[in-house]
Write an enzyme that holds these catalytic residues in place. Structure first.
Site, mmCIF file in Angstrom:
data_model
loop_
_atom_site.group_PDB
_atom_site.id
_atom_site.type_symbol
_atom_site.label_atom_id
_atom_site.label_comp_id
_atom_site.label_asym_id
_atom_site.label_seq_id
_atom_site.Cartn_x
_atom_site.Cartn_y
_atom_site.Cartn_z
ATOM 1 N N TYR A 188 7.308 0.982 -8.466
ATOM 2 C CA TYR A 188 6.455 -0.197 -8.301
ATOM 3 C C TYR A 188 5.848 -0.623 -9.642
ATOM 4 C CZ TYR A 188 6.836 1.028 -3.347
ATOM 5 O OH TYR A 188 7.302 1.335 -2.094
ATOM 6 N N GLU B 141 0.857 -1.172 0.000
ATOM 7 C CA GLU B 141 0.000 0.000 0.000
ATOM 8 C C GLU B 141 0.888 1.215 0.000
ATOM 9 O OE1 GLU B 141 -4.294 -0.953 1.960
ATOM 10 O OE2 GLU B 141 -2.879 0.194 3.135
#
Length: 154
Positions: free
Chosen positions: A122, A111
């Protein structure tokens, strides 16, 4: 004990890497407690790109994760500001993913705060958004910011 020295290294990066505006950094007790839990692991990267920094000053970044069955969650990932844009975060994330794969993990989760520049890293490694938690983070000014849940299938 090596783990105490590594906790010092993690905290040295933590104090510089996370902007205080969002309350994302963990304190020493939180990190220490997490390291005591089974199925929690961490990795370090030195300024030279090596896995075993010689001292606090040469520690460039770290990750902290936990796994359950065949899933692993990246709890914390950080590179100290003076070592950013040198490929160290890329190397550290690649190592995290490779290790998770070698341990038989089928899915990775994380998260991140909406607007976090690490989102580019990411995505580069294949993480995909799977959900949003509106207002999850609160800045020091009271602004509410969403958390973006992401997944990587291995």
């Amino acid at each position: 004990m090596e783990q105490i020295e590594d906790l010092d290294r993690i905290m040295a990066v933590m104090t510089t890497a996370f902007p205080p505006d969002y309350g994302e950094a963990w304190n020493r007790r939180q990190v220490g407690d997490a390291l005591l839990i089974g199925r929690t692991r961490y990795g370090l990267i030195g300024a030279d790109g090596g896995e075993h920094p010689q001292d606090l000053a040469s520690t460039a970044g770290f990750f902290l994760s936990r796994s359950i069955f065949d899933e692993e969650e990246l709890l914390l990932f950080a590179v100290a500001p003076q070592y950013r844009r040198q490929g160290l975060g890329d190397s550290l994330l690649a190592r995290f993913i490779a290790q998770a794969r070698s341990f038989g993990m089928g899915r990775l989760f994380l998260e991140m705060r909406e607007g976090n520049p690490a989102g580019n890293l990411y995505r580069k490694h294949g993480f995909q958004p799977i959900g949003i938690r509106p207002g999850y983070y609160r800045s020091t000014t009271g602004e509410r910011i969403a958390a973006i849940s992401q997944e990587l299938k291995l």
